[in-house]
Design an enzyme around this catalytic site. Structure first.
Site, PDB file in Angstrom:
ATOM      1  N   SER A  21      42.961 -37.991  -0.967  1.00 14.74           N
ATOM      2  CA  SER A  21      43.864 -38.293   0.146  1.00 14.74           C
ATOM      3  C   SER A  21      43.618 -38.786   1.024  1.00 14.74           C
ATOM      4  O   SER A  21      44.165 -38.890   2.340  1.00 14.74           O
ATOM      5  CB  SER A  21      43.214 -36.467   0.886  1.00 14.74           C
ATOM      6  OG  SER A  21      44.195 -35.406  -0.505  1.00 14.74           O
TER       7      SER A  21
ATOM      8  N   SER B 106      46.702 -36.699   0.091  1.00 15.36           N
ATOM      9  CA  SER B 106      47.573 -35.566   1.241  1.00 15.36           C
ATOM     10  C   SER B 106      47.352 -36.127   3.421  1.00 15.36           C
ATOM     11  O   SER B 106      48.122 -35.332   4.093  1.00 15.36           O
ATOM     12  CB  SER B 106      47.117 -34.682   1.840  1.00 15.36           C
ATOM     13  OG  SER B 106      45.716 -34.311   1.283  1.00 15.36           O
TER      14      SER B 106
ATOM     15  N   LYS C  52      43.093 -34.646  11.319  1.00 15.29           N
ATOM     16  CA  LYS C  52      44.253 -34.146  10.173  1.00 15.29           C
ATOM     17  C   LYS C  52      43.738 -32.862  10.557  1.00 15.29           C
ATOM     18  O   LYS C  52      42.921 -31.684  10.618  1.00 15.29           O
ATOM     19  CB  LYS C  52      43.228 -34.120   9.194  1.00 15.29           C
ATOM     20  CG  LYS C  52      44.581 -33.881   7.722  1.00 15.29           C
ATOM     21  CD  LYS C  52      43.604 -33.992   6.548  1.00 15.29           C
ATOM     22  CE  LYS C  52      44.442 -33.901   5.113  1.00 15.29           C
ATOM     23  NZ  LYS C  52      43.560 -33.820   3.275  1.00 15.29           N
TER      24      LYS C  52
END
Lengths: 480, 481
Positions: free
Chosen positions: A173, A149, A74
């Site tokens: 997330s 997210s 990420k």
């Protein structure tokens, strides 16, 4: 039907049927073909080359738990030889001068970072739509969101572009996109994985987590990244994933069912498969305990107050002075104001304003301190619950993946999607999400929440469950 | 009415830069560095994802201070974030302590020549320093240096117990001496190791409520503290006498004009939005650690001074000079322990040794003549092997050669002639050779004693025991009658 695609690929590499270089090239080609998902912000060739060289040495020395497999990270985790954008315009060209502890450990275990994945800007979002680099798409249905997210990491694993990926989980997330994308995702106990190098959103809630298609692979990656880091004051001295002998069944496991986690907007199409999964676990030997955790009702407001307060503070450093894009202005104040106004997206600005407000003189008691009291109460209630059960089973998200743009201008409705996941963050508990069924062709996630440091137990149970089910083996039709 | 009709009420916040090797929360070195931005790492630049780790050495130093001023040490204290935007503040917040400081209460006794008073402390807390901006190096540009960012500070907050500018400066000096004595601060005022924020208000009598105060920020010398307070008090007195009221504000002291000027007033004061830093756990100090630090505490300056008076019978003045600085006191203690005469030791350490140190720009601790060496010399003076006058020359030679006193005395044959027979012989010859002077002496010109002593000294190459020589000469001249 236990499987371990990661171990299988590492085995091929070890056997000489593949190589770190070939595996990385395959992954990059797959990422290219799946460009429509917008799962990646960058392909990190230079970084991958460094990792490949290292992985080959590690494999030769027989000391490479991750065996040269390609992984995605990420883009909120600082890595050398790449940009770290946080999906923000402000950091679009930012390169970190240092490496996060967690990715350093990945590389040391022989993983190859092939790309940095898309996300909601600074990890603020539930859908993956709030990115300066555009929304990520769900591999099961491109008109739907993959969840956020950690949207890109989830989509990449779901589309089988990489076998594993790192995300971060502040309020769900990792678990929510895992549920929306039909894969496995774990948020470890707070303090299990170092936060050094994770660009902070809510410091008291943030944990790096792992995505993979099988629970067995979550375990391999988590074992590589868990551990105490003296560079993170909130890292647990006892951090680390204990090695366990995988049980054959769930005999003796007490599963708590908390009604509050099935209320508040949880749809029937999700509740059904989750209850069925709990039933199956009962058949595997587990017993069921019905429990109440009253404070879960207040988890969403408490979470958004605490997370936003910490976020507003954490994002104060982005002033355009030392790094990041700098706007021009007449004086220092104007430079800072314009850099931030132009650099941050709407959702980030909303949370900064909310967070600044709840810490203001005259409001801090009514909001921030009150939220901390609720958090304390929730922690205590979880502690009593875990005196009666070993883990809690619940939905990971109240619905299946929403359509792109479904929440439009209604952030509060979007915040509601976090109802099942935020309690574990507030209480610092480990939690994972695994596929447990489908509703109208879209995956449904089962969440298991454990007491602190019971990460290994959660993985054991998930693996036993996956030994008897095949939901985790389902691949989106376009990516089979 | 004039300023003398008012009572000044002064409280001081002192920022003491702790003498740690690394910074408060980062591992970057804390040493002074001319070159900008070389002593700053990713944390000091506020890079994304960096995390603070509290420096235990700084914590221990805060505890040392707390124990020295008899304060309460918090077994649990808390770091908090103080928010404001300014380019010298790399994270947009400063890590400080707010609701739960590490040190609470405490008392500092100030002895200023004829005045002795006590100043109560409110608290002392740990925090990190900010960086430094320079606006006039390049036209149109401001330069930022983050070497100072993250340096450990102990902010010591006093009660408003001070009543004059002079008292305030004396308090500052006492604090300066104490933190150096405790070895928690290098005390370098030029480099800003001690900085004072002074709060001043006026009232007529001790029993009146406190007046509205103004804070003068960032004073880095005792002289400026004194000047700034005098100036600010005069300004406030003028306003009050004109029937105006004081606006609570922060002011800056202009060292060139000697005036204070407004920086910001309370109305536009910032809301710092303090909240506990989630990156740092509550700071816990167990009783054992406190005990360990307590056992390692040095004798404190006040106790040391009193001991010199009680144990060695020194005058309060001499005791004050010798306990002015810890290195000097340690040196003196060692000399006194090895020398039979403590007063002799006090005179030599405070006199000749300090003079030599000052002219060589060094300290007793680093002096080429160690305490043991000086004690060796003083023993020879005490047993009259050498005279005090010869001792001064020998000390100078010891300083040059780093040889012990005995070696120099023997090597150069400097030991004093105290043999009465030998001295009598010398004197007899001189008396014989100078009948005229003998006559004059005996006629009552007793000043001439010095002539005979001088001649004898010359004859013995200065080695005659002067006291003995004096007595013998007097007796022999008297006997000549």
């Amino acid at each position: 039907m236990n499987s371990s695609p990661l171990a299988a690929l590492a085995g091929q590499i070890a056997a000489g049927e593949s190589s770190p270089e070939k595996a990385a090239a395959d992954a990059c080609a797959a990422i290219d073909r799946a460009a429509v998902l917008n799962a990646f912000i960058q392909i990190t060739e230079k970084r991958a080359a460094t990792d490949i060289e290292r992985a080959e040495q590690l494999i030769d020395s027989g000391n490479s738990p991750l065996g040269g497999v390609p992984v995605a990270v990420k883009d909120i985790i600082c890595t050398l030889e790449t940009r770290t954008t946080c999906a923000s315009k402000l950091l679009a060209e930012f390169t970190s001068p240092y490496e996060a502890t967690v990715t350093g450990l990945l590389a040391k275990a022989g993983a190859v970072v092939v790309g940095k994945t898309n996300l909601d800007e600074f990890a603020m979002g539930t859908t993956g739509e709030h990115s300066a680099f555009g929304a990520t798409r769900n591999p099961w249905d491109r008109q739907r969101v993959p969840g956020g997210s950690s949207s890109g990491s989830a989509a990449a694993v779901a589309a089988r572009l990489v076998v594993a990926a790192l995300g971060t989980d502040t309020g769900g997330s990792v678990r929510m996109p895992a549920a929306y994308c039909g894969i496995c995702g774990i948020k470890p106990t707070y303090g299990m994985v170092s936060r050094r190098g994770l660009v902070a959103y809510g410091s008291s809630l943030d944990q790096a987590g792992v995505f993979a298609s099988a629970a067995a692979d979550l375990r391999i990656v988590l074992a590589a990244i868990a551990g105490h880091d003296p560079g993170d004051s909130t890292s647990r001295p006892d951090a680390g994933l204990a090695e366990t002998v995988l049980p054959e069944n769930l005999n003796g496991i007490r599963i708590g069912v908390v009604e509050q986690l099935f209320g508040q907007g949880v749809s029937d199409e999700v509740a059904g498969p989750v209850r069925a999964a709990i039933g199956q676990m009962q058949q595997l030997g587990a017993s069921i305990v019905k429990l109440e955790i009253e404070s879960i009702r207040h988890a969403i407001p408490a979470y958004y107050i605490i997370a936003c307060a910490e976020a507003a503070s954490n994002l104060s450093r982005f002033d355009g002075i030392r790094y990041g894009s700098r706007a021009s202005g007449e004086d220092i104040e104007q430079v800072i104001m314009r850099s931030r106004s132009q650099g941050f997206g709407a959702e980030v600005k909303r949370r900064i304003m909310l967070g600044s407000f709840v810490l203001c003189h005259g409001y801090i008691d009514a909001y921030y301190r009150k939220a901390q009291q609720l958090r304390r109460k929730l922690i205590d209630e979880f502690a009593s619950a875990f005196a009666q059960c070993d883990l809690i089973a619940a939905p990971a998200a109240p619905t299946t993946a929403p359509r792109l743009g479904e929440f439009g201008d209604d952030p509060v409705r979007m915040y509601g999607q976090d109802v099942c996941t935020v309690p574990a963050n507030l209480a610092g508990l480990p939690a994972l999400s695994i596929p447990c069924g489908f509703a109208a062709g879209l995956p449904v996630g089962l969440q298991l929440i454990g007491a602190k440091m019971s990460d290994a137990l959660l993985l054991d149970c998930a693996q036993v469950y996956q030994g008897k089910t095949d939901f985790h083996l389902q691949v989106p039709p376009e990516y089979q | 009415m004039a300023v003398q009709d008012w009572q000044m009420v002064i409280g001081i916040e002192t920022h003491v830069q702790l003498a740690t090797r690394a910074k408060m929360f980062s591992s970057a070195p804390a040493a002074w560095c001319e070159q900008p931005n070389l002593q700053a790492n990713e944390l000091d630049f506020g890079m994304p994802g960096t995390l603070p780790v509290a420096n235990q050495a700084a914590v221990d130093m805060a505890v040392r201070f707390g124990l020295a001023v008899d304060a309460r040490i918090a077994t649990v204290s808390e770091f908090a974030r103080k928010h404001y935007f300014y380019p010298d503040l790399p994270k947009g917040y400063q890590i400080s302590q707010f609701e739960h400081p590490i040190i609470n209460g405490g008392l500092i006794t100030v002895a200023d020549d004829d005045d002795q008073f006590a100043v109560r402390l409110v608290r002392a807390h740990l925090e990190e320093d900010a960086g430094k901006l320079t606006h006039d190096m390049r036209p149109g540009k401001s330069l930022a240096d983050y070497n100072r960012a993250g340096l450990p500070l102990l902010e010591i907050v006093s009660e408003p117990d001070l009543r004059s500018a002079r008292q305030a400066a004396a308090y500052g000096r006492t604090l300066h001496k104490l933190v150096r004595w405790l070895q928690i601060c290098d005390g370098n005022m030029q480099e800003g190791s001690l900085r004072f924020d002074v709060n001043v208000s006026l009232r007529h009598n001790e029993s009146d409520p406190l007046g509205t105060r103004c804070e003068i920020k960032n004073l880095n010398s005792f002289r400026f503290v004194e000047q700034a307070i005098e100036n600010e008090a005069a300004r406030q007195a003028q306003l009050l006498e004109a029937g105006e009221s004081i606006i609570q504000q922060t002011r800056l002291f202009d060292t060139t004009s000697g005036q204070t000027r407004a920086m910001r007033s309370k109305e536009d004061a910032q809301d710092y939005r303090y909240f506990p830093d989630p990156d740092l756990l509550p700071l816990r100090i167990d009783e054992q650690t406190i005990e360990k630090i307590r056992r390692g505490m040095p004798e404190l300056p006040d106790a040391c001074r009193q001991r010199y008076i009680d144990q060695y019978g020194l005058s309060p003045y001499d005791a004050g000079v010798l306990s002015a600085e810890r290195g000097l006191a340690t040196y003196f203690d060692e000399v006194a322990r090895q020398c039979p005469d403590a007063k002799l030791a006090a005179n030599w350490v405070a006199g000749d040794l300090l003079a030599l140190c000052n002219s060589a720009g060094t300290t007793p601790a680093k002096a080429p003549v160690t305490a043991a060496m000086l004690a060796g010399l003083l023993s020879r003076i005490a047993d009259q092997t050498v005279s005090g006058k010869m001792g001064k020359e020998i000390l100078a030679k010891m300083w040059q050669s780093q040889k012990p006193a005995d070696e120099i005395i023997e090597g150069e044959g400097l030991s004093q002639i105290s043999d009465a027979g030998q001295l009598q012989e010398v004197l007899a010859t001189i008396i014989e050779k100078n009948p005229k002077q003998v006559q004059q002496y005996q006629a009552g010109k007793h000043k001439l004693l010095g002539f005979f002593v001088g001649q004898a000294m010359k004859e013995t190459g200065g080695q005659a025991n002067p006291q003995q020589l004096n007595e013998l000469a007097k007796r022999m001249l008297d006997e000549q009658k």
